[in-house]
Write a protein that holds these residues in place. Sequence first.
Motif, PDB file in Angstrom:
ATOM      1  N   THR A   1       5.375   0.307  -4.736  1.00  0.00           N
ATOM      2  CA  THR A   1       4.699   0.048  -6.004  1.00  0.00           C
ATOM      3  C   THR A   1       4.678  -1.456  -6.289  1.00  0.00           C
ATOM      4  OG1 THR A   1       5.430   2.173  -6.897  1.00  0.00           O
ATOM      5  CG2 THR A   1       4.715   0.517  -8.486  1.00  0.00           C
ATOM      6  N   VAL A   2       3.521  -1.937  -6.769  1.00  0.00           N
ATOM      7  CA  VAL A   2       3.383  -3.329  -7.205  1.00  0.00           C
ATOM      8  C   VAL A   2       3.154  -3.311  -8.709  1.00  0.00           C
ATOM      9  CG1 VAL A   2       2.007  -5.430  -7.055  1.00  0.00           C
ATOM     10  CG2 VAL A   2       2.448  -4.071  -4.994  1.00  0.00           C
ATOM     11  N   MET A   3       4.003  -4.048  -9.437  1.00  0.00           N
ATOM     12  CA  MET A   3       3.869  -4.107 -10.892  1.00  0.00           C
ATOM     13  C   MET A   3       3.516  -5.518 -11.318  1.00  0.00           C
ATOM     14  SD  MET A   3       6.930  -1.599 -12.202  1.00  0.00           S
ATOM     15  CE  MET A   3       6.094  -1.293 -13.750  1.00  0.00           C
ATOM     16  N   ILE A   4       2.487  -5.641 -12.158  1.00  0.00           N
ATOM     17  CA  ILE A   4       2.078  -6.917 -12.729  1.00  0.00           C
ATOM     18  C   ILE A   4       2.371  -6.853 -14.229  1.00  0.00           C
ATOM     19  CG2 ILE A   4       0.153  -8.469 -13.205  1.00  0.00           C
ATOM     20  CD1 ILE A   4       0.999  -8.449 -10.290  1.00  0.00           C
ATOM     21  N   ASN A   5       3.300  -7.698 -14.644  1.00  0.00           N
ATOM     22  CA  ASN A   5       3.751  -7.690 -16.041  1.00  0.00           C
ATOM     23  C   ASN A   5       4.176  -6.285 -16.492  1.00  0.00           C
ATOM     24  OD1 ASN A   5       3.367 -10.433 -16.327  1.00  0.00           O
ATOM     25  ND2 ASN A   5       1.338 -10.243 -17.285  1.00  0.00           N
ATOM     26  N   GLY A   6       4.825  -5.565 -15.588  1.00  0.00           N
ATOM     27  CA  GLY A   6       5.377  -4.251 -15.914  1.00  0.00           C
ATOM     28  C   GLY A   6       4.430  -3.084 -15.745  1.00  0.00           C
ATOM     29  N   ASN A   7       3.186  -3.342 -15.325  1.00  0.00           N
ATOM     30  CA  ASN A   7       2.207  -2.260 -15.146  1.00  0.00           C
ATOM     31  C   ASN A   7       1.861  -2.101 -13.668  1.00  0.00           C
ATOM     32  OD1 ASN A   7       1.865  -1.799 -17.990  1.00  0.00           O
ATOM     33  ND2 ASN A   7       0.676  -3.716 -18.045  1.00  0.00           N
ATOM     34  N   PRO A   8       1.818  -0.849 -13.171  1.00  0.00           N
ATOM     35  CA  PRO A   8       1.493  -0.641 -11.760  1.00  0.00           C
ATOM     36  C   PRO A   8       0.026  -0.956 -11.480  1.00  0.00           C
ATOM     37  CG  PRO A   8       1.644   1.465 -12.902  1.00  0.00           C
ATOM     38  CD  PRO A   8       2.104   0.427 -13.873  1.00  0.00           C
ATOM     39  N   VAL A   9      -0.213  -1.591 -10.347  1.00  0.00           N
ATOM     40  CA  VAL A   9      -1.571  -1.922  -9.918  1.00  0.00           C
ATOM     41  C   VAL A   9      -1.728  -1.498  -8.459  1.00  0.00           C
ATOM     42  CG1 VAL A   9      -1.791  -3.848 -11.525  1.00  0.00           C
ATOM     43  CG2 VAL A   9      -0.886  -4.248  -9.218  1.00  0.00           C
ATOM     44  N   ASN A  10      -2.960  -1.566  -7.987  1.00  0.00           N
ATOM     45  CA  ASN A  10      -3.229  -1.193  -6.606  1.00  0.00           C
ATOM     46  C   ASN A  10      -2.667  -2.246  -5.655  1.00  0.00           C
ATOM     47  OD1 ASN A  10      -4.262  -0.383  -4.156  1.00  0.00           O
ATOM     48  ND2 ASN A  10      -6.331  -0.033  -4.917  1.00  0.00           N
ATOM     49  N   PRO A  11      -1.697  -1.868  -4.811  1.00  0.00           N
ATOM     50  CA  PRO A  11      -1.100  -2.854  -3.889  1.00  0.00           C
ATOM     51  C   PRO A  11      -2.120  -3.498  -2.956  1.00  0.00           C
ATOM     52  CG  PRO A  11       0.251  -0.871  -4.014  1.00  0.00           C
ATOM     53  CD  PRO A  11      -1.041  -0.554  -4.700  1.00  0.00           C
ATOM     54  N   GLN A  12      -3.186  -2.765  -2.648  1.00  0.00           N
ATOM     55  CA  GLN A  12      -4.150  -3.290  -1.684  1.00  0.00           C
ATOM     56  C   GLN A  12      -4.914  -4.498  -2.218  1.00  0.00           C
ATOM     57  OE1 GLN A  12      -4.254  -2.141   1.554  1.00  0.00           O
ATOM     58  NE2 GLN A  12      -2.415  -1.163   0.702  1.00  0.00           N
ATOM     59  N   ASN A  13      -4.872  -4.699  -3.525  1.00  0.00           N
ATOM     60  CA  ASN A  13      -5.520  -5.889  -4.090  1.00  0.00           C
ATOM     61  C   ASN A  13      -4.820  -7.178  -3.668  1.00  0.00           C
ATOM     62  OD1 ASN A  13      -7.348  -4.247  -5.414  1.00  0.00           O
ATOM     63  ND2 ASN A  13      -6.187  -4.234  -7.335  1.00  0.00           N
TER      64      ASN A  13
END
Length: 391
Positions: free
Chosen positions: A377-389
Amino acid sequence: MLSARADDLRDKQNQVKKGLKNATGALEESSSAFTAATKRLTAAQGKLALAQKALAKTQGELTAARVLDTQMQAKLVAAQAALAQAEADLAAGIEDVANKRDEISLVVAENFQKGDPRLLGLSAILHARDINDMGTQLHAVGNLMDQQADMLYELKAKQNQLTVQKGKVAAAKAIVAEQRQAAAVNLARKKALEEKAETNRAQVASFVAQRQAAASQARAARAVDLRKLQQLKKEDARIKRLILARAKQQSGNGFSGNSGGFLLPPVANSYITSPYGYRVHPIYGYYSLHDGDDFHAPCGVPERAAASGTVIEEYYSDVWGNRLFLDVGKVNGKNMTLIYNHISSYKARTGDKVKRGETIAYAGTTGWSTGCHLHFTVMINGNPVNPQNYM
C-alpha cells in the motif's frame, strides 16, 4: 524527542492490541470460524444436491414401476379372464362330447335291439313285395347308416375341438403364471423403490437441516467478522494518523519532480496478482477499496524498500498480519508512507534507515491471507493511492 514519541506510540499500540485481544479474542479465529462454517455450508449444499438428485432419480424409477405395475395388473386381469373363458369353453366342450357319446350309446343300444342296419338291408331285399318296396326299404336303411356316420364324425370333431381347447387352457394358464411372476417381481421392485425413496427423502430432510444450521453458523460468524473488521479498521486508522503525525514532523523538502519511476517494485522479478481498485470483497461480498497491489511473492521471498526511508512502525494485525510502515519523506510536497503486509519475518525494525532496494522483510501469509504474497500500500498524506502511479 522522536524516540520518546515512538515509545509512546508503541505503548498505545500495544494497549490497543491487548484491549482487542481481551475483548474479542483473536480475529483470525473468528475468520477461521466463518471459513469453517462456509465449508460446512458448501458441503451440506453439495450433499443436499446429490441427495435431491438421488431422490429425483428414485422417484422417476418409482413412477415408472407404478405405471408398469398398473399395466401388468391389467395384463394379469386380462390373462385371468382369458383363462376363465378357456376353462368355460373346455367345460362346455367336455359336456358336448359327453352328450354326444350318450346319444351314440342310445343308437348303439337300439341297433343292438333291432339288429345290424346292414343285415336289415339284406332283410329288406328278401322280404320286399316288389321292386319299389325294396327301394324304399333300402333308402330307409341307408338314411339310418348315414345318420350314425354323421354322429360318429360329429363326436370325433368335438373330441378334436376338446383337445384344442385343452391346449388353449394350458397356454392361458402359462400366460397367467408368467404375468403373475412378472407382476410379483415388479411389485417387489416397487416396494424396494418406495423404501429407497423414503430413505432419500429422509436424507434430503437431514441435509436441508444441516444446510440451514451451517448457513446460520456462517451468518453468525460473518457478522462477528464484519464487526471485528470494522473495529480493527478504526483502530488501524487511528494508529495511521499517529504515525503520519510523527512523520510530518520530520524536516526536509524530500523529492520533487516526475514521480513516475520513483518507487522500485517491492518484490524483484514479480507481478501483480490483484491490483489496486474498488471491487466486491471475495469473502463478504461488499463493495470496497482494495487499497494496494498484491504482488506474487512465495513464502520467504525478500521484500525490498521501494524507496529510501525510515521504518516508523512494525507490528502484528489480526487482519493484515505482520506489517511494516516505511516513511520515505515528502514526494512533491506530500508525505508518502509505504505499508508492507502479511510479512513472515522482519529484517528492518522501527527506527532503521534503509536504502532503496534494501531487503526489509520476507514474504508470508500472516493475518487474513490465503497464501504467501505481499499486499503493498502507498499512502499520500494518510490516504491510499494507486502504487502504479509511482512506479
